[in-house]
Design a protein around this motif. Structure first.
Motif, PDB file in Angstrom:
ATOM      1  N   LEU A   1      74.465  29.457  36.793  1.00 56.76           N
ATOM      2  CA  LEU A   1      74.762  28.195  36.130  1.00 56.76           C
ATOM      3  C   LEU A   1      74.907  27.072  37.149  1.00 56.76           C
ATOM      4  CD1 LEU A   1      75.377  26.601  33.565  1.00 56.76           C
ATOM      5  CD2 LEU A   1      77.795  27.244  33.834  1.00 56.76           C
ATOM      6  N   LEU A   2      75.666  27.305  38.220  1.00 53.66           N
ATOM      7  CA  LEU A   2      75.843  26.284  39.247  1.00 53.66           C
ATOM      8  C   LEU A   2      74.512  25.970  39.930  1.00 53.66           C
ATOM      9  CD1 LEU A   2      77.562  24.407  40.972  1.00 53.66           C
ATOM     10  CD2 LEU A   2      78.187  26.377  42.402  1.00 53.66           C
ATOM     11  N   ALA A   3      73.740  26.997  40.239  1.00 56.05           N
ATOM     12  CA  ALA A   3      72.430  26.772  40.851  1.00 56.05           C
ATOM     13  C   ALA A   3      71.548  25.931  39.944  1.00 56.05           C
ATOM     14  CB  ALA A   3      71.760  28.116  41.161  1.00 56.05           C
ATOM     15  N   SER A   4      71.581  26.212  38.655  1.00 55.60           N
ATOM     16  CA  SER A   4      70.769  25.463  37.698  1.00 55.60           C
ATOM     17  C   SER A   4      71.228  24.019  37.598  1.00 55.60           C
ATOM     18  CB  SER A   4      70.844  26.129  36.316  1.00 55.60           C
ATOM     19  OG  SER A   4      70.356  27.456  36.362  1.00 55.60           O
ATOM     20  N   GLN A   5      72.536  23.801  37.672  1.00 52.13           N
ATOM     21  CA  GLN A   5      73.063  22.438  37.615  1.00 52.13           C
ATOM     22  C   GLN A   5      72.562  21.608  38.789  1.00 52.13           C
ATOM     23  OE1 GLN A   5      77.241  23.407  37.504  1.00 52.13           O
ATOM     24  NE2 GLN A   5      77.363  23.221  35.279  1.00 52.13           N
ATOM     25  N   ILE A   6      72.571  22.188  39.977  1.00 55.73           N
ATOM     26  CA  ILE A   6      72.152  21.449  41.168  1.00 55.73           C
ATOM     27  C   ILE A   6      70.643  21.198  41.145  1.00 55.73           C
ATOM     28  CG2 ILE A   6      72.014  21.529  43.696  1.00 55.73           C
ATOM     29  CD1 ILE A   6      74.643  23.204  43.581  1.00 55.73           C
ATOM     30  N   VAL A   7      69.875  22.201  40.733  1.00 55.53           N
ATOM     31  CA  VAL A   7      68.417  22.018  40.651  1.00 55.53           C
ATOM     32  C   VAL A   7      68.083  20.934  39.627  1.00 55.53           C
ATOM     33  CG1 VAL A   7      66.261  23.105  39.922  1.00 55.53           C
ATOM     34  CG2 VAL A   7      67.811  24.327  41.457  1.00 55.53           C
ATOM     35  N   TRP A   8      68.739  20.955  38.476  1.00 52.81           N
ATOM     36  CA  TRP A   8      68.484  19.937  37.450  1.00 52.81           C
ATOM     37  C   TRP A   8      68.766  18.545  37.996  1.00 52.81           C
ATOM     38  CZ3 TRP A   8      70.572  15.855  34.917  1.00 52.81           C
ATOM     39  CH2 TRP A   8      70.030  15.475  33.688  1.00 52.81           C
ATOM     40  N   MET A   9      69.915  18.394  38.652  1.00 51.42           N
ATOM     41  CA  MET A   9      70.278  17.079  39.172  1.00 51.42           C
ATOM     42  C   MET A   9      69.278  16.609  40.221  1.00 51.42           C
ATOM     43  SD  MET A   9      73.622  15.834  41.309  1.00 51.42           S
ATOM     44  CE  MET A   9      72.986  16.640  42.783  1.00 51.42           C
ATOM     45  N   ASP A  10      68.853  17.503  41.105  1.00 49.59           N
ATOM     46  CA  ASP A  10      67.915  17.108  42.147  1.00 49.59           C
ATOM     47  C   ASP A  10      66.538  16.766  41.574  1.00 49.59           C
ATOM     48  OD1 ASP A  10      69.729  17.251  44.230  1.00 49.59           O
ATOM     49  OD2 ASP A  10      69.286  19.332  44.705  1.00 49.59           O
TER      50      ASP A  10
END
Length: 265
Positions: free
Chosen positions: A123-132
């Motif tokens: 979930l955290l990895a997905s959040q950062i990828v989405w934001m970037d």
């Protein structure tokens, strides 16, 4: 949706401690009159004030999304600062950066995030990828993760390479709807298995009012050199429109990220 507007403090730089030469723009650790140390990003560096604009907007969007981001402050540099600096390159940089710069709270003892050592929650990895993908941040790769581990938590740093549309200002409308092809090199893409879930939640958080509030924190004096006869307020509205357009059509960059991820796993 209720939210508090970003409050960016202003500090005065009192001491240049040491350069961070691993950064191409020669950021430095510096002390300020509030007693804290900061990583100081200079307006006179090669990337210019647009890197500071991207750093500010990207960092405050990260904070709005609930991701851990060190405090961002405005940092005043006096004309007398750096006159005794023996390094000519640094002295020239300090002279070119008199006025309002940007600084990030220094996380003493933090270590660079190593994807081999630390696996993140999907979930955290997905959040950062989405934001970037939203920010078109090209600088979160295995070679340069721009993430720190501090007190066993992941902290994001350095968004100066985001929003690269502003380096070719004339076709921002076209760039706003493009997928983010560079996501294929994102260090966290293999772990980002929950992009659709994140997409739904983050679109709710990043309302047009919230984006407007974040962009409004950009100092007018940084909005120069855009090659257009536009006022600072008009330039800010382009940033707002670019971001709100990408959010409204986030399925474009989410699908691109999912496609790139399938080729890795």
């Amino acid at each position: 949706m209720n939210f508090s507007e970003p409050e960016i403090r202003t500090v005065n730089v009192t001491r240049y401690v040491t350069p961070l030469r691993e950064g191409g723009s020669l950021p430095a650790i510096a002390e300020a009159d509030d007693g804290f140390k900061y990583v100081l990003k200079f307006r006179g560096a090669g990337q210019g004030v647009k890197a500071l604009v991207a750093e500010l907007i990207g960092g405050e969007i990260a904070r709005a999304l609930g991701l851990k981001m060190p405090e961002i402050v405005f940092a005043n540099l006096d004309t007398a600062f750096g006159r005794t600096e023996p390094d000519e390159e640094i002295q020239d940089l300090l002279k070119a950066s008199v006025g309002l710069n940007l600084a990030i709270h220094y996380l003493s003892g933090a270590i660079t995030y190593d994807p081999v050592v630390t696996k993140l929650d999907p979930l955290l990895a997905s959040q950062i990828v989405w934001m970037d993908c939203l920010l078109t941040n090209v600088d979160r790769t295995a070679r340069n993760t721009n993430m720190l581990m501090w007190h066993r938590e992941l902290w994001l740093i350095d968004h100066g390479a985001s929003l690269y549309f502003h380096h070719s200002w004339s076709n921002w409308e076209e760039q706003a709807v493009r997928p983010f092809a560079m996501v294929k090199d994102h260090v966290l893409l293999p772990q980002a298995s929950e992009l659709e879930k994140v997409d739904e939640r983050f679109r709710e958080i990043l309302t047009s009012d919230r984006i407007q509030s974040i962009v409004s924190t950009v100092p007018d004096e940084w909005l120069t050199g855009y090659g257009e006869d536009m006022t600072p307020q008009e330039i800010k509205q382009v940033y707002v429109q670019f971001l709100t357009t990408r959010i409204a059509q986030s399925n474009v960059f989410v699908k691109e990220a999912q496609h790139a991820r399938k080729s890795l796993i």
